[in-house]
Design an enzyme around this catalytic site. Structure first.
Site, PDB file in Angstrom:
ATOM      1  N   ARG A 189       3.287  30.273  23.548  1.00  0.00           N
ATOM      2  CA  ARG A 189       2.722  29.590  24.715  1.00  0.00           C
ATOM      3  C   ARG A 189       1.730  30.446  25.491  1.00  0.00           C
ATOM      4  O   ARG A 189       0.813  29.926  26.116  1.00  0.00           O
ATOM      5  CB  ARG A 189       3.831  29.151  25.685  1.00  0.00           C
ATOM      6  CG  ARG A 189       4.697  28.015  25.182  1.00  0.00           C
ATOM      7  CD  ARG A 189       5.490  27.428  26.347  1.00  0.00           C
ATOM      8  NE  ARG A 189       6.637  26.646  25.922  1.00  0.00           N
ATOM      9  CZ  ARG A 189       6.589  25.353  25.584  1.00  0.00           C
ATOM     10  NH1 ARG A 189       5.444  24.711  25.615  1.00  0.00           N
ATOM     11  NH2 ARG A 189       7.681  24.723  25.213  1.00  0.00           N
ATOM     12  N   ASP A 216      -0.739  13.275  20.896  1.00  0.00           N
ATOM     13  CA  ASP A 216      -0.609  13.246  19.438  1.00  0.00           C
ATOM     14  C   ASP A 216      -0.325  11.798  19.028  1.00  0.00           C
ATOM     15  O   ASP A 216      -1.242  10.995  18.909  1.00  0.00           O
ATOM     16  CB  ASP A 216       0.525  14.221  19.080  1.00  0.00           C
ATOM     17  CG  ASP A 216       0.705  14.437  17.601  1.00  0.00           C
ATOM     18  OD1 ASP A 216      -0.279  14.352  16.861  1.00  0.00           O
ATOM     19  OD2 ASP A 216       1.847  14.703  17.177  1.00  0.00           O
ATOM     20  N   GLU A 257      -1.436  16.486  30.612  1.00  0.00           N
ATOM     21  CA  GLU A 257      -0.709  16.753  29.365  1.00  0.00           C
ATOM     22  C   GLU A 257      -1.465  17.823  28.573  1.00  0.00           C
ATOM     23  O   GLU A 257      -2.679  17.970  28.705  1.00  0.00           O
ATOM     24  CB  GLU A 257      -0.609  15.414  28.595  1.00  0.00           C
ATOM     25  CG  GLU A 257       0.057  15.426  27.256  1.00  0.00           C
ATOM     26  CD  GLU A 257       1.496  15.935  27.221  1.00  0.00           C
ATOM     27  OE1 GLU A 257       1.739  17.048  27.691  1.00  0.00           O
ATOM     28  OE2 GLU A 257       2.343  15.223  26.643  1.00  0.00           O
ATOM     29  N   ASP A 258      -0.735  18.558  27.752  1.00  0.00           N
ATOM     30  CA  ASP A 258      -1.399  19.572  26.924  1.00  0.00           C
ATOM     31  C   ASP A 258      -2.121  18.914  25.744  1.00  0.00           C
ATOM     32  O   ASP A 258      -3.266  19.225  25.452  1.00  0.00           O
ATOM     33  CB  ASP A 258      -0.412  20.648  26.434  1.00  0.00           C
ATOM     34  CG  ASP A 258       0.865  20.084  25.794  1.00  0.00           C
ATOM     35  OD1 ASP A 258       1.003  18.838  25.704  1.00  0.00           O
ATOM     36  OD2 ASP A 258       1.719  20.883  25.384  1.00  0.00           O
ATOM     37  N   LYS A 300       6.908  21.762  29.080  1.00  0.00           N
ATOM     38  CA  LYS A 300       6.353  22.955  29.695  1.00  0.00           C
ATOM     39  C   LYS A 300       4.900  23.152  29.301  1.00  0.00           C
ATOM     40  O   LYS A 300       4.168  23.933  29.884  1.00  0.00           O
ATOM     41  CB  LYS A 300       7.145  24.202  29.236  1.00  0.00           C
ATOM     42  CG  LYS A 300       8.616  24.097  29.464  1.00  0.00           C
ATOM     43  CD  LYS A 300       9.345  25.242  28.721  1.00  0.00           C
ATOM     44  CE  LYS A 300      10.775  24.843  28.506  1.00  0.00           C
ATOM     45  NZ  LYS A 300      11.428  25.738  27.524  1.00  0.00           N
ATOM     46  N   GLY A 301       4.485  22.435  28.260  1.00  0.00           N
ATOM     47  CA  GLY A 301       3.198  22.717  27.624  1.00  0.00           C
ATOM     48  C   GLY A 301       1.990  22.631  28.529  1.00  0.00           C
ATOM     49  O   GLY A 301       1.018  23.359  28.337  1.00  0.00           O
ATOM     50  N   PHE A 350      -1.585  21.522  13.352  1.00  0.00           N
ATOM     51  CA  PHE A 350      -0.639  21.931  14.380  1.00  0.00           C
ATOM     52  C   PHE A 350      -1.176  23.149  15.111  1.00  0.00           C
ATOM     53  O   PHE A 350      -1.478  24.165  14.501  1.00  0.00           O
ATOM     54  CB  PHE A 350       0.738  22.231  13.779  1.00  0.00           C
ATOM     55  CG  PHE A 350       1.803  22.286  14.835  1.00  0.00           C
ATOM     56  CD1 PHE A 350       2.401  21.122  15.304  1.00  0.00           C
ATOM     57  CD2 PHE A 350       2.180  23.503  15.384  1.00  0.00           C
ATOM     58  CE1 PHE A 350       3.361  21.168  16.304  1.00  0.00           C
ATOM     59  CE2 PHE A 350       3.144  23.559  16.391  1.00  0.00           C
ATOM     60  CZ  PHE A 350       3.733  22.382  16.849  1.00  0.00           C
TER      61      PHE A 350
HETATM   62  P1  IMP Z   1       3.167  12.647  21.333  1.00  0.00           P
HETATM   63  O1  IMP Z   1       4.263  11.984  22.084  1.00  0.00           O
HETATM   64  O2  IMP Z   1       3.354  12.516  19.851  1.00  0.00           O
HETATM   65  O3  IMP Z   1       1.780  12.237  21.768  1.00  0.00           O
HETATM   66  O4  IMP Z   1       3.340  14.189  21.544  1.00  0.00           O
HETATM   67  C1  IMP Z   1       2.952  14.878  22.658  1.00  0.00           C
HETATM   68  C2  IMP Z   1       3.708  16.196  22.720  1.00  0.00           C
HETATM   69  O5  IMP Z   1       3.972  16.704  21.408  1.00  0.00           O
HETATM   70  C3  IMP Z   1       2.878  17.241  23.401  1.00  0.00           C
HETATM   71  O6  IMP Z   1       3.171  17.292  24.774  1.00  0.00           O
HETATM   72  C4  IMP Z   1       3.300  18.512  22.711  1.00  0.00           C
HETATM   73  O7  IMP Z   1       4.394  19.070  23.400  1.00  0.00           O
HETATM   74  C5  IMP Z   1       3.760  18.091  21.340  1.00  0.00           C
HETATM   75  N1  IMP Z   1       2.726  18.344  20.311  1.00  0.00           N
HETATM   76  C6  IMP Z   1       1.986  17.447  19.634  1.00  0.00           C
HETATM   77  N2  IMP Z   1       1.125  18.036  18.781  1.00  0.00           N
HETATM   78  C7  IMP Z   1       1.319  19.368  18.943  1.00  0.00           C
HETATM   79  C8  IMP Z   1       0.703  20.516  18.341  1.00  0.00           C
HETATM   80  O8  IMP Z   1      -0.214  20.476  17.506  1.00  0.00           O
HETATM   81  N3  IMP Z   1       1.192  21.722  18.776  1.00  0.00           N
HETATM   82  C9  IMP Z   1       2.166  21.847  19.713  1.00  0.00           C
HETATM   83  N4  IMP Z   1       2.760  20.798  20.281  1.00  0.00           N
HETATM   84  C10 IMP Z   1       2.342  19.562  19.902  1.00  0.00           C
HETATM   85 MG    MG Z   2       5.653  20.509  23.805  1.00  0.00          MG
END
Ligand code: IMP
Ligand code: MG
Length: 172
Positions: A162, A100, A96-97, A40-41, A149
């Site tokens: 959110r 990470d 994407e939001d 949803k982000g 975070f």
């Molecule tokens: P990845 O697969 O590790 O790149 O993670 C991506 C997803 O992790 C994002 O779409 C977010 O939903 C969540 N995420 C990663 N870092 C944060 C953060 O600092 N705050 C909130 N959600 C995060």
């Molecule tokens: Mg998320």
């Protein structure tokens, strides 16, 4: 007690989104472009990005299994809601939001590549490059942020925060 510290103000975010939209317009003189938001982000970023663009856009969303209540990735990604349409032959931007570890996006890019789009690009509001475990090509990145975070502007911690207009660092 958890505390919030503003990292990016709503104004900073909106200014940057205008620049990103202009870049996207330049790269896609011909519409329509499919913007695929990851629920949803990304929904708030996608809504603002779409309205800042001049290129005609179509909006789609996919759902993926997420972190649950934790702050770090389980390393597993599953598509829980697929696209409603075929994007074959269309320009596609995955929205994407935050990137990470890169696990989510590298998986989705692979899934969408199989759908034979004309082009496939990635836009993210936030990028935490220090945490990357999988390489991902990010075509449009709003802000590079440190390994902290963050919540707000669509990003959550256990579904909270959110609807904050700013991006804030959450610490306990
Ligand atoms: P990845 O697969 O590790 O790149 O993670 C991506 C997803 O992790 C994002 O779409 C977010 O939903 C969540 N995420 C990663 N870092 C944060 C953060 O600092 N705050 C909130 N959600 C995060
Ligand atoms: Mg998320």
């Amino acid at each position: 007690m958890s505390s919030l510290r503003v990292l990016l103000t709503a104004d900073q975010i909106h200014e940057r989104i205008k620049e990103m939209a202009a870049e996207i317009d330049r790269d896609h003189p011909q519409g329509p472009v499919y913007l695929i938001g990851i629920l949803k982000g990304a929904c708030i970023f996608l809504a603002d990005l779409a309205r800042a663009m001049k290129t005609p856009a179509r909006l789609e969303f996919v759902g993926i299994s997420s972190y649950g209540r934790g702050k770090s990735s389980s390393g597993e990604v599953k598509l829980t809601k697929d696209l409603d349409v075929s994007v074959e032959g269309f320009d596609v931007i995955v929205v994407e939001d935050i990137v990470d570890s890169g696990i989510t996006l590298s998986y989705l890019v692979q899934v969408f590549q199989q759908r034979r789009p004309k082009s496939l690009r990635v836009a993210t509001l936030l990028d935490k490059p220090d945490r990357r475990q999988r390489p991902v090509r990010v075509d449009y990145a709003g802000f590079h942020i440190p390994d902290e975070f963050v919540v707000g502007y669509g990003l959550d911690y256990a579904e909270d925060y959110r609807n904050l207009p700013d991006v804030c660092v959450l610490s306990e």
